[in-house]
Enzyme design. Structure first.
Site, PDB file in Angstrom:
ATOM      1  N   THR A   1       0.823  -1.212   0.000  1.00 49.16           N
ATOM      2  CA  THR A   1       0.000   0.000   0.000  1.00 49.16           C
ATOM      3  C   THR A   1       0.855   1.260   0.000  1.00 49.16           C
ATOM      4  O   THR A   1       0.521   2.247  -0.680  1.00 49.16           O
ATOM      5  CB  THR A   1      -0.949  -0.004   1.215  1.00 49.16           C
ATOM      6  OG1 THR A   1      -1.846  -1.115   1.104  1.00 49.16           O
ATOM      7  CG2 THR A   1      -1.752   1.281   1.290  1.00 49.16           C
TER       8      THR A   1
ATOM      9  N   SER B   1      -7.172  -0.797  -6.658  1.00 47.41           N
ATOM     10  CA  SER B   1      -6.782  -1.059  -5.277  1.00 47.41           C
ATOM     11  C   SER B   1      -5.285  -1.319  -5.305  1.00 47.41           C
ATOM     12  O   SER B   1      -4.722  -1.661  -6.357  1.00 47.41           O
ATOM     13  CB  SER B   1      -7.528  -2.292  -4.744  1.00 47.41           C
ATOM     14  OG  SER B   1      -6.876  -2.844  -3.621  1.00 47.41           O
TER      15      SER B   1
ATOM     16  N   ASN C   1      -4.187  -3.842  -4.290  1.00 44.38           N
ATOM     17  CA  ASN C   1      -4.112  -5.279  -4.512  1.00 44.38           C
ATOM     18  C   ASN C   1      -4.113  -5.694  -5.975  1.00 44.38           C
ATOM     19  O   ASN C   1      -3.862  -6.857  -6.285  1.00 44.38           O
ATOM     20  CB  ASN C   1      -5.255  -5.974  -3.770  1.00 44.38           C
ATOM     21  CG  ASN C   1      -5.231  -5.672  -2.290  1.00 44.38           C
ATOM     22  OD1 ASN C   1      -4.225  -5.204  -1.759  1.00 44.38           O
ATOM     23  ND2 ASN C   1      -6.332  -5.927  -1.614  1.00 44.38           N
TER      24      ASN C   1
ATOM     25  N   THR D   1      35.603 -37.223 -14.373  1.00 43.66           N
ATOM     26  CA  THR D   1      34.335 -37.469 -13.686  1.00 43.66           C
ATOM     27  C   THR D   1      34.665 -37.857 -12.256  1.00 43.66           C
ATOM     28  O   THR D   1      35.607 -38.616 -12.017  1.00 43.66           O
ATOM     29  CB  THR D   1      33.532 -38.597 -14.363  1.00 43.66           C
ATOM     30  OG1 THR D   1      34.320 -39.797 -14.403  1.00 43.66           O
ATOM     31  CG2 THR D   1      33.140 -38.206 -15.788  1.00 43.66           C
TER      32      THR D   1
ATOM     33  N   SER E   1      46.977 -12.340  -0.748  1.00 45.98           N
ATOM     34  CA  SER E   1      47.210 -12.687   0.649  1.00 45.98           C
ATOM     35  C   SER E   1      47.979 -11.592   1.362  1.00 45.98           C
ATOM     36  O   SER E   1      48.856 -10.954   0.775  1.00 45.98           O
ATOM     37  CB  SER E   1      47.987 -14.007   0.736  1.00 45.98           C
ATOM     38  OG  SER E   1      48.329 -14.299   2.070  1.00 45.98           O
ATOM     39  N   SER E   2      47.648 -11.409   2.627  1.00 45.31           N
ATOM     40  CA  SER E   2      48.380 -10.451   3.455  1.00 45.31           C
ATOM     41  C   SER E   2      49.598 -11.084   4.104  1.00 45.31           C
ATOM     42  O   SER E   2      50.400 -10.390   4.727  1.00 45.31           O
ATOM     43  CB  SER E   2      47.453  -9.895   4.540  1.00 45.31           C
ATOM     44  OG  SER E   2      46.996 -10.948   5.381  1.00 45.31           O
TER      45      SER E   2
ATOM     46  N   LYS F   1      50.903 -14.603  -4.015  1.00 46.56           N
ATOM     47  CA  LYS F   1      49.672 -15.383  -4.139  1.00 46.56           C
ATOM     48  C   LYS F   1      48.594 -14.552  -4.835  1.00 46.56           C
ATOM     49  O   LYS F   1      48.338 -13.417  -4.470  1.00 46.56           O
ATOM     50  CB  LYS F   1      49.173 -15.818  -2.766  1.00 46.56           C
ATOM     51  CG  LYS F   1      48.053 -16.861  -2.815  1.00 46.56           C
ATOM     52  CD  LYS F   1      47.777 -17.395  -1.402  1.00 46.56           C
ATOM     53  CE  LYS F   1      46.830 -18.573  -1.440  1.00 46.56           C
ATOM     54  NZ  LYS F   1      45.473 -18.186  -1.844  1.00 46.56           N
TER      55      LYS F   1
END
Length: 475
Positions: A106, A145, A147, A192, A323-324, A329
Site C-alpha cells: 500500500t 486497489s 491489490n 568425472t 594474501s596479506s 599469491k
C-alpha cells in the site's frame, strides 16, 4: 534552518501532518518512511519498479478517461505526468519508503499516487497538495486497489528487469562461445568424480559452458511470460469492485500499449489476486541460473588451481594480490564473488517460497519481501554476468602443454583401447599403470596387446579429439 514556511499541510485518516513543500510525495509516504526504517534501501533504489507502477497509473488513467470514470482533462494531466516520469526520469527520487514494508505494498501504491498527482497538478498550473483539483485517491487511484495496481506494476518491472538480465547472460555466453572456438584444438583430460575419465578438448569444455547459458536464456524467457498475466481490474479481492463496465479488458489493453508487452487479463481475478505461484516459478528460474553459473565458477577455480600444486590447465586474469601473509599469491576472486552472488540468489529463493506460501484467503500481504528478493536476485545476477565476462572469461588463457601432458600420462586413455583389447585387458593395463607408474602405451606394448603402429593410430591426437574416428585399424 528549516522553517514552517517550507512545509505544506496534508490530512489523512489519522490526522494532519507537515509535508516538505518541495516533495512530490505526500502524507501517506511520510508515514511509511517513519514506520518502516528497516534496510536503508528505498523504492527509489529500484527505479524499474517505479517505472512499472507509473506505467500502471498511465494505463488506468487512459481507461478511466475513456470510460468517463474521471474527467478527461484530469486523465490527460495524469497521463502527461506519467509520460514525464517515464521519458525523463523525473521524480524517480521521490520514493523514499523502505523496500521492506507492511501493508501488502500500500505504501508504494500511495507513494505513486501522490507523486503522479502532484506532478500532474504542476503541469496544469497548480501547487503540490491541491488535491481538490487532482486527488491521489479519487483520480490517480480511480478503479484500482493496491491489490491489483501493486502486483501489476511489480510484474511489469520484474519482466523488464529479466529482459536486461537475459541480455547480460547472452553477453557472458558470447565470451564462452568465443573461447570455445579459440581453444577448439587444445586436447585435455576430461574428469568425472574428480578422477581421470577420457580426453576432450578445452573448446568442448567451454562450449558446454556456453550452451548451458543458452538453456538459461530460453528458460527465463519462457518462465517470465507468466508475469504478463495480470490482475489489473481486480481491485480489492478480484471482484472488480468500483470499476466501470468493460474496464478490465480496456485497462489491460492500454497496459499492453504503454509497456509494449503482451499483457493479458488473468483468467480468474480472485485467484490471481491471492496467488503468488508465478513468482515462485520465475524466481525458481533465477535460482536455476544461479546454480548453473556457480557450477561454472567452481570449474574455473578448479581448472586454474595452482600454480605449481594444482591442475593449472587454464590461467585466469590476475587482478589483485591474494594474501596479506603469503607472497606472490593471486586468487580467483571473480569466480569467487560470482559464487557468492549465486548463493545469495539461492537463499532469496527460499524467501520467495516462504513469502508466497504465507498468504491468507484473498490476499498475500508478503509481496514486498518477494519484490525485494526478486529485484535483488535479478540485479546481482545481471552484474555478476558482466563482471565474470569483463574481469575473467575474456582474459582466460590455456596452458596447452600441461593439458596435453595430463592426457598422455593418464590411465584414462586406456578406454580408447576397449574396442581392440577388450574391457578386461583394459582393466589389467590400468591396474599395472597405477601400481608401477608406467604409461598406458608402455604396458600395452610390454603385454603384446597391440603393435606400436596400432597404438599410434588409436592414440593419435586426431582420434582423441574425435573419438568416433576409427583410425586405420577399422579400414
Amino acid at each position: 534552518m528549516i522553517t514552517m514556511t517550507q512545509f505544506r499541510k496534508e490530512v489523512d485518516l489519522l490526522g494532519e501532518r507537515d509535508v516538505p513543500a518541495e516533495a512530490y510525495w505526500g502524507i501517506h509516504t511520510l508515514r511509511a518512511v517513519e514506520n518502516f526504517n528497516i534496510s536503508n534501501v528505498t523504492i527509489s533504489d529500484v527505479p524499474e519498479f517505479v517505472r512499472g507502477m507509473v506505467m500502471v497509473k498511465k494505463a488506468t488513467a487512459l481507461a478511466n478517461g475513456e470510460l468517463g470514470a474521471i474527467p478527461s482533462d484530469i486523465a490527460k494531466a495524469i497521463v502527461a505526468a506519467c509520460d514525464e516520469i517515464l521519458t525523463t526520469g523525473k521524480c524517480l527520487d521521490q520514493f523514499p519508503s523502505d523496500v521492506y514494508q507492511g501493508g501488502a505494498g500500500t505504501s508504494v501504491n500511495m507513494n505513486t499516487n501522490e507523486v503522479v498527482a502532484n506532478l500532474a497538478l504542476e503541469k496544469i498550473g497548480h501547487k503540490k497538495g491541491e488535491y481538490n483539483v487532482i486527488n491521489p485517491m479519487d483520480h490517480v487511484n480511480a478503479s484500482q486497489s493496491t491489490n491489483d495496481a501493486y502486483p501489476t506494476g511489480f510484474r511489469i518491472a520484474v519482466y523488464n528487469s529479466i529482459l536486461k538480465l537475459i541480455d547480460k547472460i547472452q553477453y557472458l555466453h558470447d565470451s564462452f562461445d568465443n573461447k570455445a572456438k579459440e581453444f577448439a584444438n587444445i586436447l585435455k583430460m576430461g574428469r568425472t568424480q574428480l578422477q581421470d575419465a577420457v580426453p576432450m578438448t578445452v573448446g568442448q569444455e567451454f562450449k558446454a559452458f556456453a550452451v548451458l547459458l543458452e538453456e538459461e536464456v530460453r528458460n527465463l524467457k519462457r518462465t517470465a511470460g507468466l508475469l504478463l498475466e495480470v490482475n489489473l481490474g481486480a481491485t480489492a479481492i478480484g471482484t472488480g469492485l468500483n470499476t466501470p463496465q468493460g474496464y478490465t479488458e480496456l485497462v489491460v489493453k492500454h497496459l499492453a500499449e504503454v509497456t509494449g508487452l503482451a499483457c493479458v487479463p488473468a483468467e480468474n481475478l480472485i485467484e490471481a489476486t491471492s496467488d503468488c505461484g508465478a513468482y515462485v516459478m520465475v524466481h525458481g528460474a533465477l535460482k536455476r541460473t544461479a546454480v548453473k553459473l556457480s557450477k561454472v565458477c567452481n570449474d574455473l577455480r578448479l581448472l586454474s588451481s595452482g600454480p605449481r600444486a594444482g591442475l593449472k590447465e587454464i590461467n585466469l586474469p590476475e587482478l589483485q594480490a591474494g594474501s596479506s601473509i603469503m607472497p606472490a599469491k593471486v586468487n580467483p576472486v571473480v569466480p569467487e564473488v560470482v559464487n557468492q552472488v549465486c548463493f545469495k540468489v539461492i537463499g532469496n529463493d527460499t524467501t520467495v517460497t516462504f513469502a508466497s506460501e504465507a498468504g491468507q484467503l484473498q490476499l498475500n500481504v508478503m509481496e514486498p519481501v518477494i519484490g525485494q528478493a526478486m529485484f535483488e536476485s535479478i540485479d546481482i545476477l545481471t552484474n555478476a554476468c558482466v563482471n565474470l565476462r569483463d574481469k575473467c572469461v575474456d582474459g582466460i588463457t590455456v596452458n596447452k602443454e600441461i593439458c596435453e601432458n595430463y592426457v598422455f600420462n593418464s590411465i584414462g586413455i586406456v578406454t580408447y583401447l576397449n574396442p581392440f583389447i577388450g574391457h578386461h585387458n583394459g582393466d589389467l593395463v590400468g591396474k599395472i599403470c597405477a601400481q608401477t607408474g608406467k604409461g598406458v602405451r608402455e604396458v600395452v606394448l610390454e603385454k603384446g596387446l597391440l603393435t606400436e603402429e596400432q597404438l599410434d593410430d588409436i592414440l593419435s591426437v586426431e582420434n582423441l579429439m574425435n573419438p568416433t574416428y576409427k583410425a586405420k585399424l577399422n579400414k
